[in-house]
Design a protein around this motif. Structure first.
Motif, mmCIF file in Angstrom:
data_model
loop_
_atom_site.group_PDB
_atom_site.id
_atom_site.type_symbol
_atom_site.label_atom_id
_atom_site.label_comp_id
_atom_site.label_asym_id
_atom_site.label_seq_id
_atom_site.Cartn_x
_atom_site.Cartn_y
_atom_site.Cartn_z
ATOM 1 N N ASN A 90 13.602 -51.090 29.664
ATOM 2 C CA ASN A 90 14.793 -51.841 29.272
ATOM 3 C C ASN A 90 14.501 -53.342 29.355
ATOM 4 O O ASN A 90 13.559 -53.764 30.012
ATOM 5 N N VAL A 91 15.311 -54.110 28.646
ATOM 6 C CA VAL A 91 15.159 -55.566 28.608
ATOM 7 C C VAL A 91 16.504 -56.178 28.979
ATOM 8 O O VAL A 91 17.517 -55.897 28.337
ATOM 9 N N LEU A 92 16.519 -56.985 30.019
ATOM 10 C CA LEU A 92 17.751 -57.620 30.489
ATOM 11 C C LEU A 92 17.783 -59.067 30.007
ATOM 12 O O LEU A 92 16.813 -59.807 30.175
ATOM 13 N N GLU A 93 18.914 -59.449 29.386
ATOM 14 C CA GLU A 93 19.082 -60.810 28.868
ATOM 15 C C GLU A 93 20.391 -61.385 29.384
ATOM 16 O O GLU A 93 21.423 -60.721 29.323
ATOM 17 N N LEU A 94 20.362 -62.606 29.874
ATOM 18 C CA LEU A 94 21.562 -63.321 30.292
ATOM 19 C C LEU A 94 21.786 -64.482 29.337
ATOM 20 O O LEU A 94 20.834 -65.192 28.991
ATOM 21 N N HIS A 95 23.046 -64.638 28.905
ATOM 22 C CA HIS A 95 23.394 -65.731 28.000
ATOM 23 C C HIS A 95 24.666 -66.405 28.497
ATOM 24 O O HIS A 95 25.587 -65.736 28.957
ATOM 25 N N GLU A 96 24.703 -67.712 28.358
ATOM 26 C CA GLU A 96 25.925 -68.454 28.647
ATOM 27 C C GLU A 96 26.755 -68.522 27.380
ATOM 28 O O GLU A 96 26.229 -68.796 26.286
ATOM 29 N N VAL A 97 28.029 -68.266 27.500
ATOM 30 C CA VAL A 97 28.931 -68.315 26.339
ATOM 31 C C VAL A 97 29.284 -69.777 26.093
ATOM 32 O O VAL A 97 29.811 -70.452 26.979
ATOM 33 N N VAL A 98 28.978 -70.264 24.898
ATOM 34 C CA VAL A 98 29.249 -71.664 24.562
ATOM 35 C C VAL A 98 30.369 -71.809 23.539
ATOM 36 O O VAL A 98 30.884 -72.899 23.334
ATOM 37 N N ALA A 99 30.743 -70.720 22.858
ATOM 38 C CA ALA A 99 31.832 -70.750 21.899
ATOM 39 C C ALA A 99 32.456 -69.360 21.807
ATOM 40 O O ALA A 99 31.759 -68.364 21.938
ATOM 41 N N ARG A 100 33.777 -69.310 21.581
ATOM 42 C CA ARG A 100 34.479 -68.033 21.393
ATOM 43 C C ARG A 100 35.369 -68.141 20.194
ATOM 44 O O ARG A 100 35.906 -69.137 19.872
#
Length: 100
Positions: A90-100
């Motif tokens: 598996n590959v774990l990715e973290l992202h910060e939300v900059v727009a919704r």
């Protein structure tokens, strides 16, 4: 807010069992501080991974989940599928939300 995408490569003959595992999950994450939502995304093309996508108020909230007793209890059930159910790591990715 951050998202955590866990890309999990599942052999096609185990797709139904993998999905059932999430439908029957313990739900311990639901009560964690900072937890917002959990989505399990089914691949639409052969060879693509499932994506388990969680939304968190902060990275600290996610990290608190990963070190909690609830995390260990919830993931203890993950041994229900054999190793050959998975076609790769598996590959774990973290992202910060900059727009919704």
């Amino acid at each position: 807010m951050i998202t955590v995408a866990n890309r999990i490569y599942v052999n096609p003959e185990y797709h139904d069992a993998f999905e059932a595992r999430f439908r029957e999950r313990a739900g311990l994450v639901d009560g964690m501080p900072g937890f917002i939502a959990n989505h399990v995304l089914r691949p639409t093309r052969d060879g693509d991974p499932f994506v388990v996508l969680t939304f968190w108020a902060s990275r600290e909230a996610f990290e608190a989940w990963t070190t909690s007793d609830a995390f260990r209890q919830g993931h203890a059930r993950s041994g229900t599928l054999p190793k050959d159910a998975f076609s790769g790591p598996n590959v774990l990715e973290l992202h910060e939300v900059v727009a919704r």
